[in-house]
Design an enzyme around this catalytic site. Structure first.
Site, PDB file in Angstrom:
ATOM      1  N   HIS A 140       0.871  -1.168   0.000  1.00  0.00           N
ATOM      2  CA  HIS A 140       0.000   0.000   0.000  1.00  0.00           C
ATOM      3  C   HIS A 140       0.913   1.224   0.000  1.00  0.00           C
ATOM      4  O   HIS A 140       1.629   1.469   0.976  1.00  0.00           O
ATOM      5  CB  HIS A 140      -0.875   0.018   1.252  1.00  0.00           C
ATOM      6  CG  HIS A 140      -1.833  -1.127   1.352  1.00  0.00           C
ATOM      7  ND1 HIS A 140      -3.203  -0.971   1.223  1.00  0.00           N
ATOM      8  CD2 HIS A 140      -1.636  -2.455   1.591  1.00  0.00           C
ATOM      9  CE1 HIS A 140      -3.801  -2.143   1.363  1.00  0.00           C
ATOM     10  NE2 HIS A 140      -2.860  -3.065   1.593  1.00  0.00           N
ATOM     11  N   LYS A 221      -6.306  -4.741  -9.156  1.00  0.00           N
ATOM     12  CA  LYS A 221      -6.606  -5.289  -7.837  1.00  0.00           C
ATOM     13  C   LYS A 221      -8.116  -5.329  -7.648  1.00  0.00           C
ATOM     14  O   LYS A 221      -8.797  -4.310  -7.796  1.00  0.00           O
ATOM     15  CB  LYS A 221      -5.972  -4.408  -6.749  1.00  0.00           C
ATOM     16  CG  LYS A 221      -6.349  -4.792  -5.323  1.00  0.00           C
ATOM     17  CD  LYS A 221      -5.770  -6.144  -4.926  1.00  0.00           C
ATOM     18  CE  LYS A 221      -6.127  -6.496  -3.485  1.00  0.00           C
ATOM     19  NZ  LYS A 221      -5.475  -5.629  -2.503  1.00  0.00           N
ATOM     20  N   HIS A 223     -10.710  -5.889  -4.766  1.00  0.00           N
ATOM     21  CA  HIS A 223     -10.669  -5.824  -3.305  1.00  0.00           C
ATOM     22  C   HIS A 223     -12.081  -5.700  -2.763  1.00  0.00           C
ATOM     23  O   HIS A 223     -12.897  -4.947  -3.289  1.00  0.00           O
ATOM     24  CB  HIS A 223      -9.826  -4.624  -2.869  1.00  0.00           C
ATOM     25  CG  HIS A 223      -9.467  -4.611  -1.418  1.00  0.00           C
ATOM     26  ND1 HIS A 223     -10.395  -4.424  -0.416  1.00  0.00           N
ATOM     27  CD2 HIS A 223      -8.270  -4.762  -0.790  1.00  0.00           C
ATOM     28  CE1 HIS A 223      -9.793  -4.460   0.761  1.00  0.00           C
ATOM     29  NE2 HIS A 223      -8.509  -4.669   0.563  1.00  0.00           N
ATOM     30  N   HIS A 250      -8.244  -9.663  -3.187  1.00  0.00           N
ATOM     31  CA  HIS A 250      -8.588  -9.671  -1.767  1.00  0.00           C
ATOM     32  C   HIS A 250     -10.071 -10.015  -1.740  1.00  0.00           C
ATOM     33  O   HIS A 250     -10.915  -9.169  -2.017  1.00  0.00           O
ATOM     34  CB  HIS A 250      -8.301  -8.295  -1.146  1.00  0.00           C
ATOM     35  CG  HIS A 250      -8.779  -8.132   0.260  1.00  0.00           C
ATOM     36  ND1 HIS A 250      -7.971  -7.630   1.266  1.00  0.00           N
ATOM     37  CD2 HIS A 250      -9.970  -8.369   0.849  1.00  0.00           C
ATOM     38  CE1 HIS A 250      -8.654  -7.561   2.394  1.00  0.00           C
ATOM     39  NE2 HIS A 250      -9.875  -8.006   2.162  1.00  0.00           N
ATOM     40  N   HIS A 324      -9.422  -1.051   7.772  1.00  0.00           N
ATOM     41  CA  HIS A 324     -10.596  -1.104   6.893  1.00  0.00           C
ATOM     42  C   HIS A 324     -11.676  -0.105   7.285  1.00  0.00           C
ATOM     43  O   HIS A 324     -12.835  -0.259   6.904  1.00  0.00           O
ATOM     44  CB  HIS A 324     -11.132  -2.535   6.818  1.00  0.00           C
ATOM     45  CG  HIS A 324     -10.173  -3.446   6.124  1.00  0.00           C
ATOM     46  ND1 HIS A 324      -9.986  -3.422   4.765  1.00  0.00           N
ATOM     47  CD2 HIS A 324      -9.286  -4.354   6.613  1.00  0.00           C
ATOM     48  CE1 HIS A 324      -9.049  -4.289   4.435  1.00  0.00           C
ATOM     49  NE2 HIS A 324      -8.607  -4.861   5.540  1.00  0.00           N
ATOM     50  N   ASP A 364       1.930  -6.232   3.010  1.00  0.00           N
ATOM     51  CA  ASP A 364       0.689  -5.517   3.339  1.00  0.00           C
ATOM     52  C   ASP A 364       1.023  -4.242   4.112  1.00  0.00           C
ATOM     53  O   ASP A 364       0.426  -3.928   5.133  1.00  0.00           O
ATOM     54  CB  ASP A 364      -0.263  -6.408   4.125  1.00  0.00           C
ATOM     55  CG  ASP A 364      -1.730  -6.091   3.858  1.00  0.00           C
ATOM     56  OD1 ASP A 364      -2.014  -5.056   3.241  1.00  0.00           O
ATOM     57  OD2 ASP A 364      -2.597  -6.875   4.279  1.00  0.00           O
TER      58      ASP A 364
END
Length: 571
Positions: A140, A221, A223, A250, A324, A364
């Site tokens: 990230h 990606k 997610h 993900h 999150h 991550d």
């Protein structure tokens, strides 16, 4: 007249040779030298009274135009790679690995295939370990300081997404859309690592996905925080197949749009990179781990659950909540976070890594993972698994080469293959970018000694700049000339899609770094993962969360102590 010396004398001068074993840090792992490229008695060594002098190991006649003359020679290195543990000299030219072999002066020495001349510099690696620069494929891009931290741990390539400290970046490795991708490609010009960005994979309109590939994204990606539905995944994979890029997934923790089986039905037989396959980092609860048994799934772990320790469970709930954007006052948010933390699947993860069922390790970064601990935690798992499971087949006392090759592949060659960059980086092989990490064996896996990036020293442990010698305290990591001026661009690569490369995105944006296209991705399968391609039958008990491999329950005990920890970080 020949001269004989004991093996211990030889080792003290030139490092280990065939049959010698070297302990990796303070782990229980030992690497044994399988081959030595040296011609005994003709070793190239630099220093006062040593052999690399004019007319001796240094040839007085050659110029740089000779293809065998190196710009840089790393002498007497013990190379640890996914396919070899050997002792050799490494020749570097124009920033690329020219040759692995024997350095010196062919006019007076036998078997020389790397020539040392007046244009050659030397890095002495006697007694040191050399590895390829590590590759972290779950980054990230929240904070640009991550790059220096990762570099100083031995990582030289970052793949992922983001735009800085936005909520989208804190949660997902996504650089969304052409505008953001172009801005981040420009930002990468100032970073000391190789870089590749992933775009956002959620759109039924293929144009919204394709324009990101044209803008330089090396993949997409998908997610759950943007919606990891079977439909989104199917459309992303269609575009990936058309443009030969990777999809990173993900998956859907909440199982809102379907369970693991529905996701795999949407994937069909198409290849993808499954992020944090154990599930604590996100994905179908409780059985995402079963996806590692599929031949088209390239599974990786992220490092917060590696290795399983007595503290692992306790720290994870808060990490999930913050990463999150969850609200502790909302019961459903708490339930969401709690569903991801299962000690049974976490306890199985280390074993699956050791069996070669999981193929990669990543960080991550700042989103439940630590960007500077990919390498350290990989070797901690290897140590812990030897402690609990014993020797791997083919290994023996003071010889853990099979396990070592399995684990080093997890953060070097396998992520490179997965994302279509293995022609450029990922191993110590001729023709690849000279991203080379030197380690003192006692500090292996924790603190590299010298980081060579694109053939030039990029960072190193060094002393006070006003000291009379380079080891004057305080000894710490310091930026080197590889990070100054135009070298910052010339020693690193930016990876882009083939279509962006062919349409000269570098010229469009005025990029100065080496641009390289990703390729050979869509035909990959798990069998392409080096030393980590097992596809056993995997199952998870939906009530107890226990994990079974070919019908046998697998688990591990949480560690109460580990190597490569506090004793290395006193100062």
């Amino acid at each position: 007249m020949s001269f004989k010396m004991t093996q211990s004398q030889y080792t003290s001068l030139y490092g280990p040779t065939v049959g010698d074993s070297v302990r990796l840090g303070d782990t229980n792992l030992f690497a044994r030298v399988e081959r030595d490229y040296a011609t005994y008695g003709d070793e190239a060594a630099f220093g006062g009274g040593k052999s690399i002098r004019d007319g001796m190991a240094q040839n007085p006649n050659v110029t740089r135009d000779d293809k065998q003359v190196a710009d840089l020679v790393i002498t007497n290195a013990m190379i640890i790679d996914y396919d070899k543990i050997v002792k050799a000299d490494i020749g570097v030219k124009n920033g690329y690995i020219m040759k692995i072999g024997k350095a010196g002066n062919p006019d007076i020495m036998d078997n020389v295939d790397i020539i040392i001349g007046a244009t050659t510099d030397i890095i002495s690696a006697e007694g040191k370990i050399v590895t390829a620069g590590g590759i972290d494929t779950h980054v990230h891009f929240i904070n640009p300081e991550q790059s220096q931290v990762a570099l100083e741990s031995g990582i030289t390539t970052h793949i992922g997404g983001g735009t800085g400290a936005s909520e989208g970046t804190k949660a997902t490795t996504v650089t969304p859309g052409p505008w953001h991708l172009h801005r981040m490609l420009l930002a990468a010009e100032s970073l000391p690592l190789n870089i590749g960005f992933t775009g956002k994979g959620q759109a039924v309109n293929h144009t919204a996905l394709v324009e990101q590939i044209h803008a330089g994204a090396i993949g997409l990606k998908v997610h759950e925080d943007w919606g990891a539905t079977p439909s989104a995944l199917d459309h992303a994979l269609q575009v990936a197949d058309d443009y030969d890029v990777q999809i990173a997934l993900h998956a859907d923790t909440l199982n809102e749009a379907g369970f693991m089986e529905e996701t795999m039905a949407a994937v069909k037989d198409r290849v993808l990179h499954m992020y944090h396959t154990e599930g604590a980092g996100g994905g179908h609860a409780p059985d995402l781990i079963k996806s590692a048994a599929y031949a088209n799934i390239l599974p990786s772990s992220t490092n917060p659950t590696l290795p399983y320790t007595v503290n692992t469970i306790d720290e994870h709930l808060d990490m999930v909540m913050i990463t999150h954007h969850l609200n502790a006052s909302i019961p459903e948010d708490i339930a969401f976070a709690d569903s991801r933390i299962r000690k049974e699947t976490i306890a199985a993860e280390d074993v699956l890594q050791d069996m070669g069922v999981f193929s990669m390790v990543s960080s991550d970064s700042q989103a439940m993972g630590r960007v500077g601990e990919v390498i350290t935690r990989t070797w901690q798992v290897a140590h812990r698994m030897k402690e609990q499971r014993g020797l791997l087949d083919g290994d023996s006392e003071y010889n853990d080469n099979n396990r070592i090759k399995r684990y080093i592949a997890k953060y070097t060659i396998n992520p490179a293959i997965t994302h279509g960059i293995s022609d450029y980086v990922g191993s110590i092989d001729e023709g690849k970018l000279a991203d080379i990490i030197l380690w003192e064996p006692a500090f292996f896996g924790v603190k590299p000694d010298v980081i060579v990036k694109g053939g030039l020293i990029n960072a190193a442990i060094n002393g006070d700049a006003n000291g009379s010698i380079p080891t004057s305290e305080p000894l710490k990591y310091r930026k080197m000339y590889g990070q100054l001026g135009g070298n910052l661009q010339s020693t690193s690569m930016t990876f882009v899609s083939t279509t962006a490369y062919e349409n000269d995105i570098g010229k469009l944006l005025g990029l100065k770094r080496k641009l390289r296209p990703v390729h050979n991705i869509r035909k990959l399968s798990k069998k392409d993962m080096k030393n980590n391609n097992a596809t056993p039958d995997l199952d998870v008990d939906p009530q107890t969360y226990e994990v079974f491999v070919d019908g046998e329950k697998i688990t591990s005990e949480p560690a109460t102590e580990l190597p490569l920890t506090q004793r290395y970080f006193l100062f």
